[in-house]
Design a protein around this motif. Sequence first.
Motif, PDB file in Angstrom:
ATOM      1  N   GLN A 202    -123.288 -32.146  12.068  1.00 59.35           N
ATOM      2  CA  GLN A 202    -122.575 -31.932  10.811  1.00 59.35           C
ATOM      3  C   GLN A 202    -121.691 -33.138  10.485  1.00 59.35           C
ATOM      4  O   GLN A 202    -121.453 -34.015  11.314  1.00 59.35           O
ATOM      5  CB  GLN A 202    -121.713 -30.666  10.914  1.00 59.35           C
ATOM      6  CG  GLN A 202    -122.471 -29.427  11.384  1.00 59.35           C
ATOM      7  CD  GLN A 202    -123.553 -29.021  10.406  1.00 59.35           C
ATOM      8  OE1 GLN A 202    -123.266 -28.528   9.316  1.00 59.35           O
ATOM      9  NE2 GLN A 202    -124.804 -29.237  10.784  1.00 59.35           N
ATOM     10  N   LYS A 203    -121.177 -33.149   9.267  1.00 63.01           N
ATOM     11  CA  LYS A 203    -120.336 -34.266   8.837  1.00 63.01           C
ATOM     12  C   LYS A 203    -119.059 -34.364   9.665  1.00 63.01           C
ATOM     13  O   LYS A 203    -118.492 -35.451   9.812  1.00 63.01           O
ATOM     14  CB  LYS A 203    -120.005 -34.115   7.353  1.00 63.01           C
ATOM     15  CG  LYS A 203    -121.217 -34.313   6.450  1.00 63.01           C
ATOM     16  CD  LYS A 203    -120.860 -34.170   4.987  1.00 63.01           C
ATOM     17  CE  LYS A 203    -122.100 -34.382   4.104  1.00 63.01           C
ATOM     18  NZ  LYS A 203    -121.784 -34.223   2.655  1.00 63.01           N
ATOM     19  N   ASP A 204    -118.592 -33.231  10.203  1.00 65.07           N
ATOM     20  CA  ASP A 204    -117.382 -33.268  11.025  1.00 65.07           C
ATOM     21  C   ASP A 204    -117.683 -33.572  12.492  1.00 65.07           C
ATOM     22  O   ASP A 204    -116.780 -33.555  13.338  1.00 65.07           O
ATOM     23  CB  ASP A 204    -116.610 -31.953  10.909  1.00 65.07           C
ATOM     24  CG  ASP A 204    -117.399 -30.754  11.440  1.00 65.07           C
ATOM     25  OD1 ASP A 204    -118.531 -30.959  11.937  1.00 65.07           O
ATOM     26  OD2 ASP A 204    -116.895 -29.619  11.352  1.00 65.07           O
ATOM     27  N   GLY A 205    -118.947 -33.841  12.812  1.00 66.43           N
ATOM     28  CA  GLY A 205    -119.324 -34.200  14.170  1.00 66.43           C
ATOM     29  C   GLY A 205    -119.790 -33.047  15.039  1.00 66.43           C
ATOM     30  O   GLY A 205    -120.299 -33.274  16.140  1.00 66.43           O
ATOM     31  N   THR A 206    -119.647 -31.815  14.579  1.00 63.94           N
ATOM     32  CA  THR A 206    -120.134 -30.681  15.355  1.00 63.94           C
ATOM     33  C   THR A 206    -121.660 -30.622  15.296  1.00 63.94           C
ATOM     34  O   THR A 206    -122.281 -31.047  14.324  1.00 63.94           O
ATOM     35  CB  THR A 206    -119.554 -29.351  14.841  1.00 63.94           C
ATOM     36  OG1 THR A 206    -119.929 -29.179  13.459  1.00 63.94           O
ATOM     37  CG2 THR A 206    -118.040 -29.339  14.946  1.00 63.94           C
ATOM     38  N   ILE A 207    -122.247 -30.081  16.368  1.00 65.37           N
ATOM     39  CA  ILE A 207    -123.712 -30.017  16.476  1.00 65.37           C
ATOM     40  C   ILE A 207    -124.147 -28.563  16.510  1.00 65.37           C
ATOM     41  O   ILE A 207    -123.643 -27.769  17.302  1.00 65.37           O
ATOM     42  CB  ILE A 207    -124.190 -30.758  17.740  1.00 65.37           C
ATOM     43  CG1 ILE A 207    -123.855 -32.248  17.633  1.00 65.37           C
ATOM     44  CG2 ILE A 207    -125.689 -30.552  17.941  1.00 65.37           C
ATOM     45  CD1 ILE A 207    -124.185 -33.042  18.886  1.00 65.37           C
TER      46      ILE A 207
ATOM     47  N   GLN B 178    -127.471 -34.076   8.929  1.00 69.87           N
ATOM     48  CA  GLN B 178    -127.566 -32.922   8.034  1.00 69.87           C
ATOM     49  C   GLN B 178    -128.422 -33.231   6.818  1.00 69.87           C
ATOM     50  O   GLN B 178    -129.168 -32.382   6.324  1.00 69.87           O
ATOM     51  CB  GLN B 178    -126.156 -32.497   7.605  1.00 69.87           C
ATOM     52  CG  GLN B 178    -126.098 -31.156   6.895  1.00 69.87           C
ATOM     53  CD  GLN B 178    -124.673 -30.694   6.671  1.00 69.87           C
ATOM     54  OE1 GLN B 178    -123.725 -31.427   6.933  1.00 69.87           O
ATOM     55  NE2 GLN B 178    -124.509 -29.468   6.197  1.00 69.87           N
ATOM     56  N   SER B 179    -128.364 -34.472   6.355  1.00 69.38           N
ATOM     57  CA  SER B 179    -129.140 -34.851   5.171  1.00 69.38           C
ATOM     58  C   SER B 179    -130.645 -34.851   5.438  1.00 69.38           C
ATOM     59  O   SER B 179    -131.441 -34.816   4.494  1.00 69.38           O
ATOM     60  CB  SER B 179    -128.698 -36.231   4.680  1.00 69.38           C
ATOM     61  OG  SER B 179    -128.931 -37.212   5.688  1.00 69.38           O
TER      62      SER B 179
END
Length: 431
Positions: free
Chosen positions: A372-377, A206-207
């Motif tokens: 994403q930070k929660d692992g979702t794409i 994400q970054s």
Amino acid sequence: MLEKIFRDPIHMDIMVKDPIIYDLINTKEFQRLRRIKQLGTTSYTFHGGEHSRFSHCLGVYNIARRMVERFEQVYPETWKAEENLVTMAGALLHDVGHGAYSHTFERLFGTDHEALTQAIITNPETEVYQVLVRVSPDFPQKVASVINHTYPNPQVVQLISSQIDADRMDYLLRDSYYTGVNYGQFDLTRILKSMMPVETGIVFSQSGMHAVEDYLVSRYQMYMQVYFHPASRAIEVLLQKLLDRAKALFEEQTAYFELTSPNLLPFFRQAYTLSDYLKLDDGVMNTYFQTWMTSPDPILSDLADRFVNRKIFKSATFEAGQEALLLSLDQIVASVGFDPAYYTAVHNNFDLPYDIYRPEVKNPRTQIEIIQKDGTILELSQLSPLVQTLAGTKHGNSRYYFLKDMLEANDLFAAEKQSFISHIRNDRLVP
């Protein structure tokens, strides 16, 4: 331990540590790429764009090397180190099948640089094959499968061929540098740091999303301002017409072409071998064009002179539904004494800067995915309004090309030329 350094204006030091890669660089098939321009006819518009397929392929190798070395260090649980060599070899050799003025030549003679790349890699008679087979008997086929996208590991394939890959990243930076424009610049280092291998292929953190956005905008700008430049397309059209005329004359003037352009004979006859293909490069073709300037055929000699001395066609954009107008303009060109088959052309250039994955279309594109930070794409355009604007929309135009002579209405054909000129306003065709 082998370590060779190639100095490069884009990547500075390109390091080669693997003897297989170094030996591939020294094969005659790869060295031929020094004699093939990366940008073809674009250097007639952007005079600095004289760089070669050789330097581009080295750059693609270098980006791929940086990718796999980082993956091996940071993601050892999802990236297999044994994939390093096949990735680097695929990157280095991805364009080894490109030929003289490749895209124009391909359209006329039906060659396919990707198929020829695979042939060079898998043909036991090539030096490239003889180097690759030292790794293992099936290694040439493995590298070829990376090129044709059938290699079983999608991570490897996407590093070499996807909407954001080593190939595209190098040619945007390299073409931008040599053409003297700033459109193709983006943060390569940031993108490489944001890349992550996952089971389904490659994703981006994400970054790193804004660096990816910048890359896509740069790609869009390079296509609109450089690759689709009207003058670059004009010289490409002129080259196409020149080769068209030579091909049309071949049957009745075979002896002339045997004397002036022997390496083209197998292509005129549609019976070429891989060896025939590898004998052609830009220098060979340019020598033929200069010889054709003295041809007894007035159209061939005129087109050759126009190409060699950059007497390019003019153009105007047109819209769908104006076919009758194009036919009328062709008739005016014929009335002035020029054969419209060789002195006018319709040229279409469109690009899709970014699109989501659409499996139902021919040759579907991979999509760019952000983890994403929660692992979702998520697919990139779901997160970026900027990319959403570019997604799914083709950009470019259709142009009608014609002789500059048609705009010079001060001769015996002034009336006809004035009629022609009346249909051109602000670089567009009007009824």
